[in-house]
Design a protein around this motif. Structure first.
Motif, PDB file in Angstrom:
ATOM      1  N   CYS A 236       0.671  -1.159  -0.008  1.00  0.00           N
ATOM      2  CA  CYS A 236      -0.065   0.084  -0.008  1.00  0.00           C
ATOM      3  C   CYS A 236       0.678   1.374   0.233  1.00  0.00           C
ATOM      4  O   CYS A 236       1.884   1.138   0.225  1.00  0.00           O
ATOM      5  CB  CYS A 236      -0.931   0.103   1.264  1.00  0.00           C
ATOM      6  SG  CYS A 236      -0.267   0.125   2.803  1.00  0.00           S
ATOM      7  N   SER A 237       0.430   2.366  -0.304  1.00  0.00           N
ATOM      8  CA  SER A 237       0.951   3.764  -0.434  1.00  0.00           C
ATOM      9  C   SER A 237      -0.110   4.903  -0.004  1.00  0.00           C
ATOM     10  O   SER A 237      -1.122   4.541  -0.500  1.00  0.00           O
ATOM     11  CB  SER A 237       1.614   3.867  -1.602  1.00  0.00           C
ATOM     12  OG  SER A 237       2.269   5.110  -1.803  1.00  0.00           O
ATOM     13  N   ASN A 238       0.382   5.770   0.628  1.00  0.00           N
ATOM     14  CA  ASN A 238      -0.266   6.972   0.564  1.00  0.00           C
ATOM     15  C   ASN A 238       0.068   8.340   0.049  1.00  0.00           C
ATOM     16  O   ASN A 238      -0.250   9.283   0.199  1.00  0.00           O
ATOM     17  CB  ASN A 238      -0.372   7.290   2.054  1.00  0.00           C
ATOM     18  CG  ASN A 238      -1.537   6.519   2.851  1.00  0.00           C
ATOM     19  OD1 ASN A 238      -2.336   6.119   2.299  1.00  0.00           O
ATOM     20  ND2 ASN A 238      -1.296   6.201   4.086  1.00  0.00           N
ATOM     21  N   ASP A 239       0.885   8.069  -0.965  1.00  0.00           N
ATOM     22  CA  ASP A 239       1.445   8.920  -1.773  1.00  0.00           C
ATOM     23  C   ASP A 239       0.207   9.475  -2.759  1.00  0.00           C
ATOM     24  O   ASP A 239      -0.890   8.875  -2.826  1.00  0.00           O
ATOM     25  CB  ASP A 239       2.475   8.634  -2.956  1.00  0.00           C
ATOM     26  CG  ASP A 239       3.874   8.074  -2.289  1.00  0.00           C
ATOM     27  OD1 ASP A 239       3.851   8.446  -1.054  1.00  0.00           O
ATOM     28  OD2 ASP A 239       4.717   7.734  -3.076  1.00  0.00           O
ATOM     29  N   ALA A 240       0.205  10.869  -3.171  1.00  0.00           N
ATOM     30  CA  ALA A 240      -0.970  11.403  -3.870  1.00  0.00           C
ATOM     31  C   ALA A 240      -1.062  10.624  -5.274  1.00  0.00           C
ATOM     32  O   ALA A 240      -2.343  10.547  -5.584  1.00  0.00           O
ATOM     33  CB  ALA A 240      -0.696  12.951  -4.077  1.00  0.00           C
ATOM     34  N   GLY A 241      -0.136  10.606  -6.029  1.00  0.00           N
ATOM     35  CA  GLY A 241      -0.210  10.124  -7.329  1.00  0.00           C
ATOM     36  C   GLY A 241      -1.116  11.108  -8.196  1.00  0.00           C
ATOM     37  O   GLY A 241      -1.218  12.192  -7.909  1.00  0.00           O
TER      38      GLY A 241
ATOM     39  N   THR B 201      -4.242   4.864   0.182  1.00  0.00           N
ATOM     40  CA  THR B 201      -4.641   5.542  -0.922  1.00  0.00           C
ATOM     41  C   THR B 201      -4.568   4.553  -2.095  1.00  0.00           C
ATOM     42  O   THR B 201      -5.278   4.677  -3.118  1.00  0.00           O
ATOM     43  CB  THR B 201      -3.825   6.924  -1.240  1.00  0.00           C
ATOM     44  OG1 THR B 201      -4.053   7.689  -0.056  1.00  0.00           O
ATOM     45  CG2 THR B 201      -4.462   7.494  -2.316  1.00  0.00           C
ATOM     46  N   TRP B 202      -3.709   3.904  -2.262  1.00  0.00           N
ATOM     47  CA  TRP B 202      -3.266   2.971  -3.255  1.00  0.00           C
ATOM     48  C   TRP B 202      -2.717   1.536  -2.839  1.00  0.00           C
ATOM     49  O   TRP B 202      -2.350   1.303  -1.535  1.00  0.00           O
ATOM     50  CB  TRP B 202      -1.846   3.441  -4.048  1.00  0.00           C
ATOM     51  CG  TRP B 202      -2.066   4.761  -4.778  1.00  0.00           C
ATOM     52  CD1 TRP B 202      -1.822   6.023  -4.152  1.00  0.00           C
ATOM     53  CD2 TRP B 202      -2.492   5.131  -5.791  1.00  0.00           C
ATOM     54  NE1 TRP B 202      -2.067   6.954  -4.987  1.00  0.00           N
ATOM     55  CE2 TRP B 202      -2.378   6.509  -6.306  1.00  0.00           C
ATOM     56  CE3 TRP B 202      -2.543   4.432  -6.959  1.00  0.00           C
ATOM     57  CZ2 TRP B 202      -2.864   7.006  -7.390  1.00  0.00           C
ATOM     58  CZ3 TRP B 202      -3.143   4.898  -8.389  1.00  0.00           C
ATOM     59  CH2 TRP B 202      -3.258   6.140  -8.385  1.00  0.00           C
ATOM     60  N   VAL B 203      -3.097   0.472  -3.702  1.00  0.00           N
ATOM     61  CA  VAL B 203      -2.689  -0.764  -3.471  1.00  0.00           C
ATOM     62  C   VAL B 203      -2.133  -1.371  -4.788  1.00  0.00           C
ATOM     63  O   VAL B 203      -2.815  -1.100  -5.671  1.00  0.00           O
ATOM     64  CB  VAL B 203      -3.962  -1.947  -2.830  1.00  0.00           C
ATOM     65  CG1 VAL B 203      -5.243  -1.881  -3.803  1.00  0.00           C
ATOM     66  CG2 VAL B 203      -3.407  -2.931  -2.133  1.00  0.00           C
TER      67      VAL B 203
ATOM     68  N   GLN C 195       1.974   7.269 -11.447  1.00  0.00           N
ATOM     69  CA  GLN C 195       3.198   7.604 -11.928  1.00  0.00           C
ATOM     70  C   GLN C 195       4.257   8.239 -10.645  1.00  0.00           C
ATOM     71  O   GLN C 195       5.189   7.779 -10.699  1.00  0.00           O
ATOM     72  CB  GLN C 195       3.496   8.826 -13.058  1.00  0.00           C
ATOM     73  CG  GLN C 195       4.673   9.159 -13.850  1.00  0.00           C
ATOM     74  CD  GLN C 195       4.272  10.004 -14.959  1.00  0.00           C
ATOM     75  OE1 GLN C 195       3.596  10.835 -14.976  1.00  0.00           O
ATOM     76  NE2 GLN C 195       5.333   9.664 -16.023  1.00  0.00           N
ATOM     77  N   ASP C 196       3.597   9.137  -9.886  1.00  0.00           N
ATOM     78  CA  ASP C 196       4.583   9.396  -8.828  1.00  0.00           C
ATOM     79  C   ASP C 196       4.314   8.963  -7.491  1.00  0.00           C
ATOM     80  O   ASP C 196       4.594   9.291  -6.488  1.00  0.00           O
ATOM     81  CB  ASP C 196       4.295  11.126  -8.493  1.00  0.00           C
ATOM     82  CG  ASP C 196       4.938  11.741  -9.752  1.00  0.00           C
ATOM     83  OD1 ASP C 196       5.775  11.470 -10.431  1.00  0.00           O
ATOM     84  OD2 ASP C 196       4.176  12.929  -9.948  1.00  0.00           O
ATOM     85  N   VAL C 197       3.654   7.652  -7.422  1.00  0.00           N
ATOM     86  CA  VAL C 197       3.420   6.839  -6.351  1.00  0.00           C
ATOM     87  C   VAL C 197       4.743   6.037  -6.079  1.00  0.00           C
ATOM     88  O   VAL C 197       4.943   4.912  -6.957  1.00  0.00           O
ATOM     89  CB  VAL C 197       2.294   6.075  -6.549  1.00  0.00           C
ATOM     90  CG1 VAL C 197       2.066   5.209  -5.085  1.00  0.00           C
ATOM     91  CG2 VAL C 197       0.963   6.894  -6.585  1.00  0.00           C
TER      92      VAL C 197
END
Length: 125
Positions: free
Chosen positions: A52-57, A100-102, A69-71
């Protein structure tokens, strides 16, 4: 309620399991729960896991490849690893997610094969 069902494979329609691989990340904005299901062939030996990630993307980008792309900051989701040693399938079911992402990550030990189907079904508000 927001309901979505997405294909996680690249445009080629399969992912080779002879080397390490990551599937297309999924943006989980407004999503409360998801299920990811994979089917794979051949004789792969290794493990799948979720990260998982909490980067905005860029979830509003037109092309799916540009959305994540920016995750760049990924964390393994505890308890998600699934070891495989033959053709088969793997399913994860997650509730009350807050990230935010998986994405699905494959780490090869030996053998070969390919992912022939990878879908995510998501529900949220």
């Amino acid at each position: 309620m927001r309901i979505s069902n997405e294909d996680l494979l690249s445009e080629s329609g399969s992912v080779a399991l002879a080397g390490n691989a990551s599937l297309r990340p999924i943006w989980l904005g407004h999503i409360a729960q998801y299920a990811i299901q994979l089917f794979f062939t051949g004789s792969p030996v290794g493990s799948f896991k979720l990260q998982c990630s909490n980067d905005a993307g860029h979830p509003n980008a037109q092309a799916k490849a540009e959305q994540s792309q920016d995750v760049v900051n990924w964390t393994d989701i505890a308890g998600s690893a699934a070891a495989v040693s033959a053709a088969g399938d793997v399913t994860w079911n997650a509730e009350n997610v807050g990230y935010t992402w998986v994405r699905v990550v494959w780490t090869v030990t030996s053998g070969s094969g390919s992912i022939t189907s990878a879908r995510a079904n998501m529900k949220g508000v």
